[in-house]
Design a protein around this motif. Structure first.
Motif, PDB file in Angstrom:
ATOM      1  N   ALA A 208       0.830  -1.206   0.000  1.00  0.00           N
ATOM      2  CA  ALA A 208       0.000   0.000   0.000  1.00  0.00           C
ATOM      3  C   ALA A 208       0.865   1.257   0.000  1.00  0.00           C
ATOM      4  CB  ALA A 208      -0.932   0.001   1.210  1.00  0.00           C
ATOM      5  N   VAL A 209       1.936   1.247   0.786  1.00  0.00           N
ATOM      6  CA  VAL A 209       2.868   2.382   0.804  1.00  0.00           C
ATOM      7  C   VAL A 209       3.560   2.511  -0.550  1.00  0.00           C
ATOM      8  CG1 VAL A 209       5.010   3.259   1.821  1.00  0.00           C
ATOM      9  CG2 VAL A 209       3.216   2.322   3.298  1.00  0.00           C
ATOM     10  N   ALA A 210       3.894   1.357  -1.157  1.00  0.00           N
ATOM     11  CA  ALA A 210       4.553   1.365  -2.472  1.00  0.00           C
ATOM     12  C   ALA A 210       3.679   2.042  -3.517  1.00  0.00           C
ATOM     13  CB  ALA A 210       4.904  -0.054  -2.897  1.00  0.00           C
ATOM     14  N   ARG A 211       2.362   1.834  -3.459  1.00  0.00           N
ATOM     15  CA  ARG A 211       1.458   2.424  -4.455  1.00  0.00           C
ATOM     16  C   ARG A 211       1.530   3.946  -4.473  1.00  0.00           C
ATOM     17  NH1 ARG A 211      -2.371  -1.539  -2.572  1.00  0.00           N
ATOM     18  NH2 ARG A 211      -3.382   0.049  -1.315  1.00  0.00           N
ATOM     19  N   ASP A 212       1.877   4.537  -3.334  1.00  0.00           N
ATOM     20  CA  ASP A 212       1.924   5.999  -3.246  1.00  0.00           C
ATOM     21  C   ASP A 212       3.268   6.585  -3.674  1.00  0.00           C
ATOM     22  OD1 ASP A 212      -0.673   6.043  -2.277  1.00  0.00           O
ATOM     23  OD2 ASP A 212      -0.040   5.931  -0.180  1.00  0.00           O
ATOM     24  N   LYS A 213       4.231   5.723  -3.978  1.00  0.00           N
ATOM     25  CA  LYS A 213       5.545   6.211  -4.387  1.00  0.00           C
ATOM     26  C   LYS A 213       5.491   6.719  -5.825  1.00  0.00           C
ATOM     27  CE  LYS A 213       8.006   5.177  -0.685  1.00  0.00           C
ATOM     28  NZ  LYS A 213       8.708   6.209   0.127  1.00  0.00           N
ATOM     29  N   THR A 214       5.982   7.920  -6.039  1.00  0.00           N
ATOM     30  CA  THR A 214       5.997   8.481  -7.395  1.00  0.00           C
ATOM     31  C   THR A 214       7.214   8.016  -8.179  1.00  0.00           C
ATOM     32  OG1 THR A 214       7.082  10.472  -6.533  1.00  0.00           O
ATOM     33  CG2 THR A 214       4.676  10.515  -6.708  1.00  0.00           C
ATOM     34  N   GLN A 215       8.309   7.705  -7.495  1.00  0.00           N
ATOM     35  CA  GLN A 215       9.510   7.226  -8.178  1.00  0.00           C
ATOM     36  C   GLN A 215       9.413   5.715  -8.385  1.00  0.00           C
ATOM     37  OE1 GLN A 215      12.913   8.462  -5.891  1.00  0.00           O
ATOM     38  NE2 GLN A 215      12.872  10.535  -6.700  1.00  0.00           N
ATOM     39  N   GLN A 216       9.559   5.299  -9.637  1.00  0.00           N
ATOM     40  CA  GLN A 216       9.369   3.887  -9.972  1.00  0.00           C
ATOM     41  C   GLN A 216      10.347   2.984  -9.235  1.00  0.00           C
ATOM     42  OE1 GLN A 216       9.960   2.847 -14.091  1.00  0.00           O
ATOM     43  NE2 GLN A 216       8.753   0.989 -13.909  1.00  0.00           N
ATOM     44  N   ASP A 217      11.612   3.386  -9.133  1.00  0.00           N
ATOM     45  CA  ASP A 217      12.609   2.539  -8.479  1.00  0.00           C
ATOM     46  C   ASP A 217      12.245   2.293  -7.019  1.00  0.00           C
ATOM     47  OD1 ASP A 217      14.014   2.370 -10.802  1.00  0.00           O
ATOM     48  OD2 ASP A 217      15.541   3.848 -10.252  1.00  0.00           O
ATOM     49  N   ALA A 218      11.786   3.349  -6.337  1.00  0.00           N
ATOM     50  CA  ALA A 218      11.400   3.209  -4.929  1.00  0.00           C
ATOM     51  C   ALA A 218      10.192   2.294  -4.789  1.00  0.00           C
ATOM     52  CB  ALA A 218      11.103   4.583  -4.331  1.00  0.00           C
ATOM     53  N   ARG A 219       9.234   2.435  -5.704  1.00  0.00           N
ATOM     54  CA  ARG A 219       8.036   1.603  -5.658  1.00  0.00           C
ATOM     55  C   ARG A 219       8.381   0.140  -5.908  1.00  0.00           C
ATOM     56  NH1 ARG A 219       5.109  -0.104  -9.715  1.00  0.00           N
ATOM     57  NH2 ARG A 219       5.900   1.479 -11.160  1.00  0.00           N
ATOM     58  N   LEU A 220       9.202  -0.117  -6.932  1.00  0.00           N
ATOM     59  CA  LEU A 220       9.573  -1.493  -7.263  1.00  0.00           C
ATOM     60  C   LEU A 220      10.378  -2.138  -6.139  1.00  0.00           C
ATOM     61  CD1 LEU A 220      10.516  -1.125 -11.044  1.00  0.00           C
ATOM     62  CD2 LEU A 220       8.433  -2.098 -10.075  1.00  0.00           C
ATOM     63  N   ASP A 221      11.207  -1.342  -5.481  1.00  0.00           N
ATOM     64  CA  ASP A 221      12.002  -1.866  -4.368  1.00  0.00           C
ATOM     65  C   ASP A 221      11.092  -2.329  -3.233  1.00  0.00           C
ATOM     66  OD1 ASP A 221      14.497  -2.228  -2.734  1.00  0.00           O
ATOM     67  OD2 ASP A 221      13.551  -0.634  -1.552  1.00  0.00           O
ATOM     68  N   LEU A 222      10.110  -1.510  -2.876  1.00  0.00           N
ATOM     69  CA  LEU A 222       9.186  -1.893  -1.809  1.00  0.00           C
ATOM     70  C   LEU A 222       8.359  -3.114  -2.199  1.00  0.00           C
ATOM     71  CD1 LEU A 222       7.857   1.541  -0.465  1.00  0.00           C
ATOM     72  CD2 LEU A 222       9.274  -0.117   0.755  1.00  0.00           C
ATOM     73  N   GLU A 223       7.894  -3.153  -3.446  1.00  0.00           N
ATOM     74  CA  GLU A 223       7.102  -4.298  -3.896  1.00  0.00           C
ATOM     75  C   GLU A 223       7.923  -5.581  -3.873  1.00  0.00           C
ATOM     76  OE1 GLU A 223       5.716  -3.070  -7.699  1.00  0.00           O
ATOM     77  OE2 GLU A 223       4.114  -1.809  -6.910  1.00  0.00           O
ATOM     78  N   ALA A 224       9.193  -5.488  -4.250  1.00  0.00           N
ATOM     79  CA  ALA A 224      10.064  -6.669  -4.234  1.00  0.00           C
ATOM     80  C   ALA A 224      10.297  -7.158  -2.800  1.00  0.00           C
ATOM     81  CB  ALA A 224      11.392  -6.344  -4.905  1.00  0.00           C
ATOM     82  N   ARG A 225      10.447  -6.219  -1.868  1.00  0.00           N
ATOM     83  CA  ARG A 225      10.659  -6.602  -0.466  1.00  0.00           C
ATOM     84  C   ARG A 225       9.401  -7.234   0.124  1.00  0.00           C
ATOM     85  NH1 ARG A 225      13.238  -0.985   1.416  1.00  0.00           N
ATOM     86  NH2 ARG A 225      13.526  -1.917   3.485  1.00  0.00           N
ATOM     87  N   ALA A 226       8.246  -6.734  -0.283  1.00  0.00           N
ATOM     88  CA  ALA A 226       6.988  -7.330   0.172  1.00  0.00           C
ATOM     89  C   ALA A 226       6.841  -8.752  -0.353  1.00  0.00           C
ATOM     90  CB  ALA A 226       5.811  -6.470  -0.285  1.00  0.00           C
ATOM     91  N   LYS A 227       7.169  -8.943  -1.626  1.00  0.00           N
ATOM     92  CA  LYS A 227       7.067 -10.287  -2.221  1.00  0.00           C
ATOM     93  C   LYS A 227       8.036 -11.257  -1.542  1.00  0.00           C
ATOM     94  CE  LYS A 227       6.913 -12.725  -6.620  1.00  0.00           C
ATOM     95  NZ  LYS A 227       7.568 -13.921  -6.091  1.00  0.00           N
ATOM     96  N   LYS A 228       9.207 -10.778  -1.181  1.00  0.00           N
ATOM     97  CA  LYS A 228      10.189 -11.621  -0.507  1.00  0.00           C
ATOM     98  C   LYS A 228       9.644 -12.104   0.837  1.00  0.00           C
ATOM     99  CE  LYS A 228      15.060 -11.659   0.881  1.00  0.00           C
ATOM    100  NZ  LYS A 228      16.314 -10.856   0.959  1.00  0.00           N
TER     101      LYS A 228
END
Length: 398
Positions: free
Chosen positions: A372-392
């Protein structure tokens, strides 16, 4: 709850079933395609799409030629048009906008600058580049459609996968893509009710089957067969369905790729909501690309289409049941030990409290907060990083 119970619950909402799109990821790739496609790039069935891309392949030919043997001709009567003469042929070939850029790039010439020059002057510069080209050979893709056009020009080792080959691989599991199999063009989420309707007419506004002279893109879902993977806070089933999209460019505009996932809804603008378990593979058009497509990509698509959802459901269940925090100190320690900053930790916990009405306790709770926090990230790299950590986190729990 059995599959029959799920469908009975879905029928309580005329034309669809209730979903919670506040969870999981939002993926905008399909929406970007949907927004950018003009009417003549939208298709209403896989058979219609296949006929178009297969037809242009049948009118095309490829060959490898010495770059120095290509002659660039410019008409004095048309200062804006260049033509190419290939060795062994007396028929001029007109480069498309795309292939002209490829040709200029191969010989190290600035395409944007050449396009601004009168054709005779641009021809002189391009001819010099071809003559001095170190690679010596180029591979062409030419099509005859009233006149002969150069659709693509690449290096000699370019491993072309034709667009119709990808469409045919999808047809083997999805038929026409219109509901004759379980795989179909997606329905639409009604934001006013939170109900997802899987049954909508396939029109140019709703279709997710696209092709241009440069590429092909397809998105299909199995939304008539929702899967329950736990409960929502109000006790109703948390419903998902399977989906995948794939893309290719036989002229070198992009790689070949496929992405598979579970999701909760697709909105009118073709954004994907509540996405979980996102997996993607890409294949560059290198020398052995065709072999990799035959042995990796196409079988992977078939495996996903025929796979059981139980591993996904069991993984979600395990993450829901794995309690890792019962106090504020536990919550903070859980996230800080996994590399989240103090600010991120506070935001994740606050987000779960706001969306779920309670603080996070299970791995699943934390995963939902992070995405949910990742969805609010405007920078793609930051968003993808959070999504990858969640998936892990989710994968480890499963």
């Amino acid at each position: 709850m059995t599959q029959v119970d799920i469908l009975d619950a879905a029928r309580e909402h005329v034309g669809g079933y209730k979903v919670d799109v506040s969870r999981g990821q939002r993926v905008g790739r399909v929406s970007s395609e949907w927004f950018s496609r003009p009417a003549d790039e939208r298709y209403l069935s896989l058979s219609e799409l296949f006929a178009t891309v297969r037809g242009r392949t049948e009118r095309s030919r490829t060959r490898t030629v010495e770059s120095a043997a290509i002659r660039v001709e410019a008409s004095r009567d048309d200062a804006e048009r260049l033509a190419l003469m290939m060795p062994g042929s007396d028929m001029p070939i007109a480069p498309t906008h795309w292939s002209f850029g490829q040709l200029a790039g191969l010989v190290g010439a600035p395409a944007a600058y050449l396009r601004q020059l009168p054709a005779p002057l641009a021809g002189i510069n391009l001819q010099y580049g071809l003559t001095a080209h170190r690679t010596e050979q180029v591979k062409t893709l030419e099509i005859e459609d009233g006149r002969v056009e150069l659709r693509a020009v690449t290096g000699p080792d370019y491993g072309r996968i034709f667009d119709h080959e990808l469409v045919a691989a999808v047809q083997r599991i999805a038929g026409n893509g219109t509901g004759d199999t379980r795989w179909k063009v997606p329905g639409v989420l009604d934001w006013s009710t939170g109900v997802y309707n899987p049954r909508v007419d396939i029109t140019q506004d709703t279709t997710t089957l696209y092709a241009s002279d440069r590429d092909v893109f397809l998105f299909l879902v199995d939304d008539l067969n929702p899967i329950e993977a736990g409960k929502l806070p109000d006790g109703s089933p948390d419903l998902y369905f399977r989906g995948f999209y794939c893309w290719n460019s036989e002229v070198g505009a992009k790689t070949l790729g496929m992405a598979s996932f579970y999701l909760r809804a697709v909105c009118q603008n073709r954004n994907l909501w509540g996405v979980e378990d996102f997996e993607e593979i890409t294949i560059r058009h290198s020398k052995y690309a065709a072999s990799r497509f035959a042995h990796e990509a196409a079988p992977a698509l078939t495996r996903f289409a025929n796979s059981s959802p139980l591993p996904f459901v069991n993984g979600i269940k395990a993450a829901r049941e794995k309690i890792v925090a019962r106090s504020d100190e536990d919550r903070s320690d859980f996230l800080r030990k996994r590399g989240f900053s103090k600010t991120e930790t506070a935001k994740i916990i606050e987000t779960v409290l706001t969306e779920e009405g309670r603080k996070p306790e299970s791995v699943f709770d934390f995963v939902q907060g992070i995405t949910a926090v990742a969805r609010d990230k405007t920078q793609q790299d930051a968003r993808l990083d959070l999504e990858a950590r969640a998936k892990k986190l989710l994968d480890r729990a499963a």
